[in-house]
Design a protein around this motif. Structure first.
Motif, PDB file in Angstrom:
ATOM      1  N   ASP A  70       0.822  -1.208   0.000  1.00  0.00           N
ATOM      2  CA  ASP A  70       0.000   0.000   0.000  1.00  0.00           C
ATOM      3  C   ASP A  70       0.861   1.265   0.000  1.00  0.00           C
ATOM      4  O   ASP A  70       0.423   2.319  -0.464  1.00  0.00           O
ATOM      5  CB  ASP A  70      -0.949   0.002   1.191  1.00  0.00           C
ATOM      6  CG  ASP A  70      -2.109  -0.973   1.009  1.00  0.00           C
ATOM      7  OD1 ASP A  70      -2.220  -1.563  -0.078  1.00  0.00           O
ATOM      8  OD2 ASP A  70      -2.897  -1.137   1.957  1.00  0.00           O
ATOM      9  N   THR A  86      -1.596   4.381  -1.704  1.00  0.00           N
ATOM     10  CA  THR A  86      -2.936   4.519  -1.117  1.00  0.00           C
ATOM     11  C   THR A  86      -2.865   4.908   0.354  1.00  0.00           C
ATOM     12  O   THR A  86      -3.663   5.704   0.838  1.00  0.00           O
ATOM     13  CB  THR A  86      -3.784   3.251  -1.304  1.00  0.00           C
ATOM     14  OG1 THR A  86      -5.077   3.482  -0.759  1.00  0.00           O
ATOM     15  CG2 THR A  86      -3.168   2.033  -0.634  1.00  0.00           C
ATOM     16  N   ASP A  87      -1.876   4.364   1.103  1.00  0.00           N
ATOM     17  CA  ASP A  87      -1.753   4.736   2.511  1.00  0.00           C
ATOM     18  C   ASP A  87      -1.331   6.194   2.685  1.00  0.00           C
ATOM     19  O   ASP A  87      -1.664   6.830   3.687  1.00  0.00           O
ATOM     20  CB  ASP A  87      -0.748   3.822   3.214  1.00  0.00           C
ATOM     21  CG  ASP A  87      -1.365   2.493   3.628  1.00  0.00           C
ATOM     22  OD1 ASP A  87      -2.583   2.331   3.450  1.00  0.00           O
ATOM     23  OD2 ASP A  87      -0.627   1.608   4.111  1.00  0.00           O
ATOM     24  N   SER A  97      -4.583   8.106   2.604  1.00  0.00           N
ATOM     25  CA  SER A  97      -5.640   7.650   3.504  1.00  0.00           C
ATOM     26  C   SER A  97      -5.866   8.631   4.640  1.00  0.00           C
ATOM     27  O   SER A  97      -4.927   9.284   5.105  1.00  0.00           O
ATOM     28  CB  SER A  97      -5.261   6.282   4.078  1.00  0.00           C
ATOM     29  OG  SER A  97      -6.070   5.944   5.175  1.00  0.00           O
ATOM     30  N   GLY A 109      -6.376   7.747   7.579  1.00  0.00           N
ATOM     31  CA  GLY A 109      -5.519   7.192   8.615  1.00  0.00           C
ATOM     32  C   GLY A 109      -6.069   7.282  10.023  1.00  0.00           C
ATOM     33  O   GLY A 109      -5.340   7.616  10.950  1.00  0.00           O
ATOM     34  N   SER A 150      -7.974   3.174   9.587  1.00  0.00           N
ATOM     35  CA  SER A 150      -7.519   2.576   8.336  1.00  0.00           C
ATOM     36  C   SER A 150      -6.182   3.192   7.930  1.00  0.00           C
ATOM     37  O   SER A 150      -5.588   3.984   8.656  1.00  0.00           O
ATOM     38  CB  SER A 150      -8.570   2.818   7.249  1.00  0.00           C
ATOM     39  OG  SER A 150      -8.804   4.206   7.109  1.00  0.00           O
ATOM     40  N   GLY A 151      -5.709   2.803   6.736  1.00  0.00           N
ATOM     41  CA  GLY A 151      -4.496   3.406   6.214  1.00  0.00           C
ATOM     42  C   GLY A 151      -3.219   2.776   6.680  1.00  0.00           C
ATOM     43  O   GLY A 151      -2.148   3.388   6.623  1.00  0.00           O
ATOM     44  N   ARG A 207       1.229   2.955   9.292  1.00  0.00           N
ATOM     45  CA  ARG A 207       1.851   4.247   9.043  1.00  0.00           C
ATOM     46  C   ARG A 207       3.284   4.325   9.541  1.00  0.00           C
ATOM     47  O   ARG A 207       3.842   5.424   9.714  1.00  0.00           O
ATOM     48  CB  ARG A 207       1.010   5.404   9.609  1.00  0.00           C
ATOM     49  CG  ARG A 207      -0.461   5.345   9.207  1.00  0.00           C
ATOM     50  CD  ARG A 207      -1.172   6.653   9.324  1.00  0.00           C
ATOM     51  NE  ARG A 207      -0.735   7.613   8.325  1.00  0.00           N
ATOM     52  CZ  ARG A 207      -1.099   7.575   7.041  1.00  0.00           C
ATOM     53  NH1 ARG A 207      -1.884   6.596   6.590  1.00  0.00           N
ATOM     54  NH2 ARG A 207      -0.664   8.498   6.209  1.00  0.00           N
ATOM     55  N   ASP A 222     -11.126   4.738   3.240  1.00  0.00           N
ATOM     56  CA  ASP A 222     -10.029   4.697   2.267  1.00  0.00           C
ATOM     57  C   ASP A 222     -10.502   4.644   0.822  1.00  0.00           C
ATOM     58  O   ASP A 222      -9.670   4.525  -0.083  1.00  0.00           O
ATOM     59  CB  ASP A 222      -9.156   3.468   2.528  1.00  0.00           C
ATOM     60  CG  ASP A 222      -8.308   3.622   3.779  1.00  0.00           C
ATOM     61  OD1 ASP A 222      -8.069   4.768   4.189  1.00  0.00           O
ATOM     62  OD2 ASP A 222      -7.889   2.594   4.341  1.00  0.00           O
TER      63      ASP A 222
END
Length: 306
Positions: free
Chosen positions: A72, A77-78, A81, A83, A86-87, A90, A206
């Motif tokens: 990701d 995508t992260d 995000s 965050g 989700s995400g 990190r 997300d």
């Protein structure tokens, strides 16, 4: 990186909340009845329980999240995000570890798990070997090229996530009992479906980051959003909680108390999903926490009443 920082990074990576309310919940749902209603030696049950919990923590919490965070991060995508829940963990975005280092750790971990599975197979521990291979399949195929099933609608949750959660739940009775009873299949299936449902809610914040990733991460949530409109972002979770309610009817036919409780929890979950404010990621994340708790309650309830 000093030792305290290393442990903090590892703890962040594992995302214990996700592991607790999926893999651990599945294990509890099928291990608890063996403690309460069967006369197996407590030492044997505890050993199997600890092995399953450790396996779930290492493969789901550690390896799966390593590979998912790496993939990701590469698709960005992260990075986009919100965050909240989700995400990813990190740890890459917060410069705690580089993507390259994470990939190396992931490859080494894959080799270790595969080697352990092969050794256990030829040592006669075939069931444990099979469980490790299922976990390895789930970890690799969900995130990593060339399959990267998590980047496609439906196949990610059914061909990668579902086998792992179902079999970690079914594992205890499968290892200990000569012939696992019906309740073992029912409980493992119910919690696997509950997990898939709350993971669909997990994907909702997300959805815009996922569709703008490179390559696009077209989860079931993104696919239905693009096909029918944003309000259908909640449809995958509703579908899976509906399947939970159908599973509850099956359980009710054999175990009325367990089935009735599971049905109530399924309907409450459906109500929560219908109340999601899709415009506010914070609201979605708060309601996701409610669904996590309901998943654990479902595991305890069906484990108590067999």
């Amino acid at each position: 990186m000093n030792v305290p920082s290393l442990f903090r990074t590892a703890f962040t990576l594992i995302r214990l909340v996700a592991v607790l309310f999926s893999s651990f919940a599945a294990i509890i749902a099928t291990t608890l009845p063996m403690y309460l209603y069967h006369s197996y030696p407590a030492g044997e049950l505890t050993l199997v329980l600890l092995l399953l919990l450790a396996g779930a923590l290492l493969i789901h919490g550690f390896l799966t999240h390593i590979l998912n965070d790496y993939t990701d991060s590469m698709s960005c995508t992260d990075d986009k995000s919100p965050g909240i829940l989700s995400g990813g963990s990190r740890i890459i975005q917060n410069n705690l570890v580089t993507a390259g280092t994470l990939l190396k750790i992931g490859v080494i971990s894959i080799i270790i798990v595969l080697t352990a599975a092969i050794i256990l197979f030829f040592s006669g521990y075939i069931k444990i070997s099979v469980l490790l291979l299922i976990g390895l399949w789930s970890s690799i195929t969900y995130s990593m090229p060339p399959l990267r099933l998590g980047y496609y609608p439906l196949v990610g949750e059914w061909f990668s996530m579902f086998p792992a959660v179902f079999f970690i739940g079914f594992a205890g009775p499968w290892i200990i009992m000569e012939s696992p009873p019906l309740w073992a299949y029912q409980n493992a299936l119910l919690i696997a479906l509950f997990t898939q449902a709350w993971v669909m809610v997990h994907h909702i914040p997300d959805r815009f980051a996922d569709e703008n990733a490179s390559p696009p991460k077209i989860t079931t949530v993104v696919w239905l959003k693009n096909k029918f409109g944003d309000t259908y972002s909640r449809a995958p979770a509703l579908l899976y909680f509906l399947l939970c309610s159908l599973c509850s009817l099956w359980i009710f036919a054999e175990r009325p108390v367990a089935g009735a409780g599971a049905a109530v929890l399924s309907f409450v979950s459906i109500f929560i999903v219908l109340q999601l404010d899709l415009e506010h990621d914070g609201d979605v994340s708060q309601k996701e926490k409610m669904l996590l708790i309901l998943t654990m309650i479902a595991a305890l309830w069906t484990g108590l009443f067999i």
